[in-house]
Design a protein around this motif. Sequence first.
Motif, mmCIF file in Angstrom:
data_model
loop_
_atom_site.group_PDB
_atom_site.id
_atom_site.type_symbol
_atom_site.label_atom_id
_atom_site.label_comp_id
_atom_site.label_asym_id
_atom_site.label_seq_id
_atom_site.Cartn_x
_atom_site.Cartn_y
_atom_site.Cartn_z
ATOM 1 N N ILE A 116 10.716 -41.152 -2.049
ATOM 2 C CA ILE A 116 10.324 -41.896 -3.248
ATOM 3 C C ILE A 116 9.977 -40.927 -4.360
ATOM 4 O O ILE A 116 9.139 -40.036 -4.182
ATOM 5 C CB ILE A 116 9.120 -42.818 -2.944
ATOM 6 N N GLN A 117 10.621 -41.096 -5.523
ATOM 7 C CA GLN A 117 10.331 -40.255 -6.684
ATOM 8 C C GLN A 117 9.233 -40.900 -7.524
ATOM 9 O O GLN A 117 9.266 -42.099 -7.805
ATOM 10 C CB GLN A 117 11.585 -40.063 -7.541
ATOM 11 N N VAL A 118 8.246 -40.103 -7.910
ATOM 12 C CA VAL A 118 7.132 -40.572 -8.739
ATOM 13 C C VAL A 118 7.136 -39.787 -10.047
ATOM 14 O O VAL A 118 7.192 -38.553 -10.031
ATOM 15 C CB VAL A 118 5.780 -40.396 -8.016
ATOM 16 N N LEU A 119 7.097 -40.505 -11.180
ATOM 17 C CA LEU A 119 7.090 -39.866 -12.494
ATOM 18 C C LEU A 119 5.733 -40.052 -13.157
ATOM 19 O O LEU A 119 5.277 -41.189 -13.346
ATOM 20 C CB LEU A 119 8.181 -40.467 -13.391
ATOM 21 N N ASP A 120 5.089 -38.929 -13.484
ATOM 22 C CA ASP A 120 3.850 -38.958 -14.249
ATOM 23 C C ASP A 120 4.211 -38.893 -15.724
ATOM 24 O O ASP A 120 4.605 -37.840 -16.233
ATOM 25 C CB ASP A 120 2.953 -37.777 -13.841
ATOM 26 N N LEU A 121 4.105 -40.037 -16.404
ATOM 27 C CA LEU A 121 4.503 -40.124 -17.810
ATOM 28 C C LEU A 121 3.297 -39.883 -18.716
ATOM 29 O O LEU A 121 2.166 -40.223 -18.362
ATOM 30 C CB LEU A 121 5.101 -41.504 -18.097
ATOM 31 N N PRO A 122 3.516 -39.307 -19.893
ATOM 32 C CA PRO A 122 2.402 -39.105 -20.833
ATOM 33 C C PRO A 122 1.709 -40.422 -21.166
ATOM 34 O O PRO A 122 2.329 -41.494 -21.150
ATOM 35 C CB PRO A 122 3.089 -38.519 -22.068
ATOM 36 N N GLY A 123 0.415 -40.347 -21.472
ATOM 37 C CA GLY A 123 -0.334 -41.546 -21.817
ATOM 38 C C GLY A 123 0.205 -42.201 -23.073
ATOM 39 O O GLY A 123 0.607 -41.529 -24.024
ATOM 40 N N ILE A 124 0.241 -43.532 -23.064
ATOM 41 C CA ILE A 124 0.714 -44.261 -24.239
ATOM 42 C C ILE A 124 -0.478 -44.846 -24.988
ATOM 43 O O ILE A 124 -1.570 -44.988 -24.444
ATOM 44 C CB ILE A 124 1.722 -45.371 -23.874
ATOM 45 N N ILE A 125 -0.257 -45.185 -26.242
ATOM 46 C CA ILE A 125 -1.300 -45.763 -27.077
ATOM 47 C C ILE A 125 -0.763 -47.038 -27.707
ATOM 48 O O ILE A 125 0.427 -47.336 -27.617
ATOM 49 C CB ILE A 125 -1.753 -44.776 -28.180
#
Length: 372
Positions: A116-125
Motif C-alpha cells: 500500500i502506497q501512502v502519500l503525505d500531502l502538504p497541508g491545505i487551507i
Amino acid sequence: MADIQAKIAEIETEMARTQKNKATNYHLGTLKAKLAKLKSELINGPGGKSAGSKDAGRGFDVKSVGEVRLGLVGFPSVGKSTLLTKLTNTVSATSAVEFTTLTCIPGTMHYRGARIQVLDLPGIIEGAADGKGRGRQVISTARTCSLILIVLDAGKPLTHKKIIEQELFNFGIRINQDPPDVKYIKKESGGINIQEMVKQTKGVNIEVARLVCREYKISCAEFILREDITVDQLIDVIEGNRAYIPALYLFNKIDSITIEELDILDQLPNYVPISSQHGWNIEEMLEEIWNKCNMIRIYTKPKGQMPDYEQPVILQNENPTIEEFVNKIHRGLMSQFSHAWVWGRSAKHVPQRCGKDHVLCDEDVVQICKKV
C-alpha cells in the motif's frame, strides 16, 4: 482569474440569501449551474472541462506503486507526517511549525500481504481549490488516490471537517458517494427530455434540466433518471469529470481530549480515532482502510504443491470473479484458461471445479488449469 472569483462570490452570496422553496427552485438551479461552470473554468482554464491551462493545478509527480494508493489530506500540523512515519518508516520532517511538509512525501507499507502506497500531502487551507497554498496540486494528487484519509486534529473545531469537504467538492471530488444512476445522451435534435424511472423529489424536473442545459449551451439531450437525484448531481452528470473516491476521517491526537468528547466524535460515520504519536488504534485504522478499499486476498496453488500463503494476489472488488483473478496474474492467461479448483468459503465443497464467473471470497485458494 480574479474576475471569475468575483463572479463566484457574487453567485454564492445570491444563493445564500435566496430562500429554498418551490417558487425559487428554478432560480437556484440556474445559479448552481452557473457556479459549477465558473468553478470548472477556474480549475481548468477558459472553456471548462474541455480545456487545459498551464495554471491549472497539476498534481505532484509521484510514481504509483502497490495495490492501492492512500492520500493524507488535512490542515497543517494535524499529524500527517507523524502518521506516515508510523505506518511506513519513511522519514518525513515533523515540527510544531505549520507547513513543515512542502511537497508530496511517498511511503510504502505492507498489510495482510498487500503493498500500500501512502502519500503525505502538504497541508491545505481554506481556498485550496482556488489555488491558495499549492492547494490545487494537493487536491489534484488526491484525485489519483484509491482512498483519501482526511486527518483532523481532535482538539480543533469540527468546522475544519466541513472546510476540507467543501474544498474537495469544489475541485470535483465526491467523497463517499456513488456516481448518480443517470444515463445522459447528447442528441442532434429533439430538445431536452427526461425519463423518470423513479419519482424525483429533490428538485429535478424538465424545467430545471432545461435551465441547467442552457447554461452549458446544450440544446438537445436526453436524461434517463434511475434514481432520485439533486440538481448538483445532475450538473455532475453533465460535467462528466467528477471523481468518486471513498474517504476515511482520522481524528488524530485523541490523547488531548476527554472521554466525553471522544463519545461525541464516535457518532460520526466513516471515522477512526487515533494517536499517531503514541500509536493508539492504528490496527483498527488499518482494518477500516482494508474494508474501504474492498481488498481481498487470494492464494495461488501450483499443481502438486502447497498454496503460496506468503504472496497473495490482492483484488479490489466486492464480488471478484475468477476471470478478474486470472487477469490480475497475467492478461494473456485467460485465453488458455480451462477451469479452476477452489478451496475456501466460496466453494460449496472442497475442492470445487469452477468456471471464470465463479465469485471468490477472502483467503480462497485457487489452482488454475490450462487447456490441453
